[in-house]
Design a protein around this motif. Structure first.
Motif, short mmCIF file in Angstrom:
data_model
loop_
_atom_site.label_atom_id
_atom_site.label_comp_id
_atom_site.label_asym_id
_atom_site.label_seq_id
_atom_site.Cartn_x
_atom_site.Cartn_y
_atom_site.Cartn_z
N ILE A 119 0.85 -1.19 0.00
CA ILE A 119 0.00 0.00 0.00
C ILE A 119 0.89 1.24 0.00
O ILE A 119 1.90 1.30 0.71
CB ILE A 119 -0.97 -0.01 1.21
N LYS A 120 0.53 2.19 -0.84
CA LYS A 120 1.27 3.44 -0.93
C LYS A 120 0.37 4.55 -0.42
O LYS A 120 -0.79 4.61 -0.82
CB LYS A 120 1.66 3.69 -2.39
N PHE A 121 0.88 5.40 0.43
CA PHE A 121 0.04 6.49 0.92
C PHE A 121 0.90 7.65 1.40
O PHE A 121 2.12 7.55 1.50
CB PHE A 121 -0.89 6.01 2.04
N LEU A 122 0.21 8.73 1.72
CA LEU A 122 0.85 9.97 2.12
C LEU A 122 0.36 10.32 3.52
O LEU A 122 -0.84 10.27 3.80
CB LEU A 122 0.41 11.03 1.12
N ARG A 123 1.29 10.66 4.41
CA ARG A 123 0.91 11.09 5.76
C ARG A 123 1.34 12.54 5.93
O ARG A 123 2.51 12.88 5.75
CB ARG A 123 1.62 10.20 6.79
N LEU A 124 0.36 13.36 6.22
CA LEU A 124 0.56 14.81 6.29
C LEU A 124 0.40 15.26 7.74
O LEU A 124 -0.53 14.84 8.41
CB LEU A 124 -0.53 15.45 5.43
N HIS A 125 1.31 16.09 8.21
CA HIS A 125 1.09 16.68 9.53
C HIS A 125 1.75 18.06 9.59
O HIS A 125 2.46 18.46 8.68
CB HIS A 125 1.60 15.76 10.65
N LYS A 126 1.46 18.78 10.68
CA LYS A 126 1.99 20.13 10.84
C LYS A 126 3.12 20.11 11.86
O LYS A 126 3.04 19.40 12.87
CB LYS A 126 0.90 21.08 11.37
N GLU A 127 4.16 20.88 11.58
CA GLU A 127 5.18 21.15 12.60
C GLU A 127 5.25 22.65 12.71
O GLU A 127 5.84 23.32 11.85
CB GLU A 127 6.54 20.59 12.19
N GLY A 128 4.63 23.19 13.73
CA GLY A 128 4.46 24.64 13.81
C GLY A 128 3.55 25.05 12.66
O GLY A 128 2.47 24.49 12.48
N LYS A 129 4.01 26.01 11.86
CA LYS A 129 3.18 26.47 10.73
C LYS A 129 3.43 25.64 9.47
O LYS A 129 2.70 25.73 8.50
CB LYS A 129 3.51 27.94 10.44
#
Lengths: 284, 284, 284, 284
Positions: free
Chosen positions: A6-16
């Motif tokens: 499975i291929k996927f993208l994990r997005l998160h914030k570090e500060g802005k």
């Protein structure tokens, strides 16, 4: 066994700033049962769709602080949740997104793909056995334009290769190493350090380089250098796929070509590989 | 017509340092004659082996100061040497070798392959016509994690796409532009400047980015930016192959996923392309 | 170890007809020595160029009566010629050229490439050990449009897959089997028979097929069928890479789609694999 | 313009037998508007998701009696439904599934993929212009082991190629032809006939073949043969990518190799192409 990718993208914030990890995760399972093969009884089979869901849920809940930690999380989940699992192996590979910079300023949410060596890792565990973690780099293409030769090799009636003391050394490198007990490792930091060691050992000092008498010796130099500098590495495997370059013979065209124009030889194609462990290293 | 592709490496010294250009050159020729097709009369046919030799000899004699100059040299050679050539086109593409650095120090003879966008160029000429030079970049993969949407599109009974004002914009970029009269251009310098313009227009300002209402508008922004900043560019074509990312629906798994875990959608696959010239630009 | 790959074509006459074998041969050698890695002493190293020469000379002298016999010849040559060789493995793969026919008449010298499953073999030997021969087929793409389902599998909170009793079964098959003592085998004839067995077991009787309750059961059926029909096979490994097809939901488009239009699901991608030996088979 | 590619499978029954068509459809649209590029106004943009839905709905409603008819249906739909469409082109390519046979008996629902040349077609239309239909075959790999040479070509100081009158002719063929007014054509039947003509012209009579003095002449022979046998073809384009084979020089190895062992030469790589129309043909 059964396998799922499975291929996927994990997005998160570090500060802005937005941070992005795009990974390809391949999970192998071997069950204790054989009835699904022999009798078509699926009652213990974990569908690939369920494997996929678990990987995505773990990514959502835990994030991906490092490829290695994520692979460990997946192995742990399968071992502790499903008693029918006899063996689990998780391979994680990264899409090499790098943050864009404009005049040195990092961009808040834009990225470029820079595939100069792909980072991967593997975690595997047998029921009642230890969890073993590997990490590595692949598709790393390197070249030395000089300081490489190949002489004094074995000769018989089938030998046609001339001896050379100044050839191009070019190849695609695959390195994979195992860690010992992984208590509180900073996997990202160690990986970067190992990558640097590989490049240093391949190239030698920036002002003069270091002579390589063979692909084999270069493979060994990389292994020795990593083992001596990075204590967490237990065993290291290196494979170097060679691309040979032939100096074009221009005599018939009335010219003398002194290693100025060369063509890659696609066949024969060779590679050399070696696995070196810490004990063997110190004994040698 | 006939076509020949040859890949080779050109090595030279700049002071003490080795410099390396590895290129793939594809040469198309169209002859004024048809007798080779109709009658099997080969007397005007230039064998691909001869084309290959010429490309290698020119590399040896002239070196490769820029891809564009090398393509021009090849076109000129074929047009002036063979009166049976009606048309010649030369495509040159670079293997992206970069000098290795150790702690910021450039290495004297070691290189790493960094394929973050491949540079290419094309020169073509018809007999009695002008020599036209194109340059470009391909396989440049970029992503914006936010500041992208797609709303207000045409709808009918076959529409199922929801409107979105915060999606991932990701794709592979192909740009190709033509130069006007190429008197004394510094092709290497111009190419680098255009690459920077492309990245700037794609990403927007580093601190906040710029909202993209569609792939089409992003394509146009890139074109406008390049045309406004680089006077040597006459016409610019941009193709953007889209990779869509779907937010994984985790409701059935008891979780709320707010653009944290996404999977790339391999089908349907789309692209959008546009060619924009200087006149059209000023008239628009 | 060291590895070399060489692709070549062997041409010979059978009566008036031209016969052609185009093969890719990959030879692995492991030496008894370590000095080439540790000390850069090449005196026992067999250059890949020499390996290539030997493979070509053996092809010239012996011809290629079967892939398996050719692989055996290569292993024997290396073991008997070079005492520094500790282990040799030779992989041979065929380019699937088939003679052209016009209205059923075989053409004397024209061929077409028909890649409906690629034949390969492997021979390997450790010094003082037996020579072991494997053969196989890969890249064999098969589909059943019905008589396939997947029900009664393990379920928990991460399960979202619905049960299905009429799905498409589609995949790419890889089979590899080992022979026992290879005295006077007609390798070409046995290989053809095994290929037929694989197709029979996958498809079932031509008039009605046979229901497959899972990919796992289909893998096992193929293994059982081959082991029961071909006594020379000792162990057989089968890997089936699945391509799933989803029925397109057309409710929003005002249509009822009853397994008429389906799209392949590229992710998640799964495979299942099993290795089955003769003893295990009779004990089961 | 905008482009969308969708791959899917269309299943239907013919009597008791399952029939399967798996196709990849690529639809290009060019709109009359420019506001989506210049102003980010999407009000006339047809999302790729909608294009995908339309292709799937047409497949469901009309089936795929032939690739060509399906491409025509798609073009017609876009031209008649959307007045903002200035130009539409639809490319359809087939996955070459063939029904499995056991001892000559066709299987009711099992198929094997046999990629010995891929069938494709294209339909295109400008608003107020005629609908033009092309069909073709690609990735067709053919070889003649004799009856091919290359002599009497143009020579100068850069020529190193020797003349040869008995070489291997091997290559990958791409053919694309256009039909005139397509009233009631049996596209499947015509395509099969053209494929046969291509093979006949390439190979010559089965008992002796026909001498080819060049790739160019072989290309022309294929075109002439198709145009003379299949009246529906208006224009035919043929591209032949050459794979050269070199006879291995074994003198240094103490052997005489008379066109028995040859290696493919991957570089330089050539191709020759020609487009021939009916009028030109009769005038020639």
């Amino acid at each position: 066994y059964g396998k799922n990718t499975i291929k996927f993208l994990r997005l998160h914030k570090e500060g802005k700033k937005d941070c992005v990890k795009e990974v390809e995760v391949c999970t192998h399972l071997r069950l204790t049962s054989a009835q699904e093969y022999l009798e078509g009884n699926n009652s213990l089979v974990i569908p690939t769709d369920t494997i996929k869901n678990i990987v995505l849920v773990l990514a959502k809940k835990n994030g991906i602080s490092s490829l290695e930690q994520f692979a460990i999380d997946i192995c742990n989940h399968f071992m502790t949740t499903f008693c029918q699992v006899a063996y689990v192996k998780t391979y994680v590979q990264e899409v090499p997104w790098q943050r864009l910079h404009e005049d040195g300023v990092p961009h808040i949410h834009s990225f470029i793909c820079v595939p100069d060596g792909i980072r991967f890792c593997e975690a595997e565990q047998c029921r009642n056995g230890p969890l073993i973690v590997f990490a590595g780099i692949k598709d790393l293409k390197l070249m030395k334009t000089t300081q490489s030769g190949f002489e004094g090799f074995y000769k018989n009636e089938h030998t046609t290769l001339p001896e050379r003391h100044d050839r191009i050394l070019c190849g695609e490198l695959f390195c994979k190493w195992s860690y010992g007990e992984c208590k509180d490792f900073d996997f990202n930091c160690i990986w970067k350090k190992i990558r640097e060691c590989i490049l240093e050992a391949f190239a030698g000092p920036p002002d003069c380089g270091e002579y390589s008498p063979s692909y084999q010796k270069t493979v060994n130099s990389i292994q020795m250098h990593v083992l001596s500098r990075v204590s967490q590495v237990q065993v290291i495997e290196v494979v170097l796929n060679n691309t040979f370059y032939n100096i074009v013979d221009m005599k018939n065209l009335g010219l003398t070509n002194e290693k100025e124009v060369l063509v890659p030889v696609e066949a024969p194609y060779g590679s050399c590989a070696c696995t070196l462990g810490r004990k063997k290293f110190f004994e040698a």
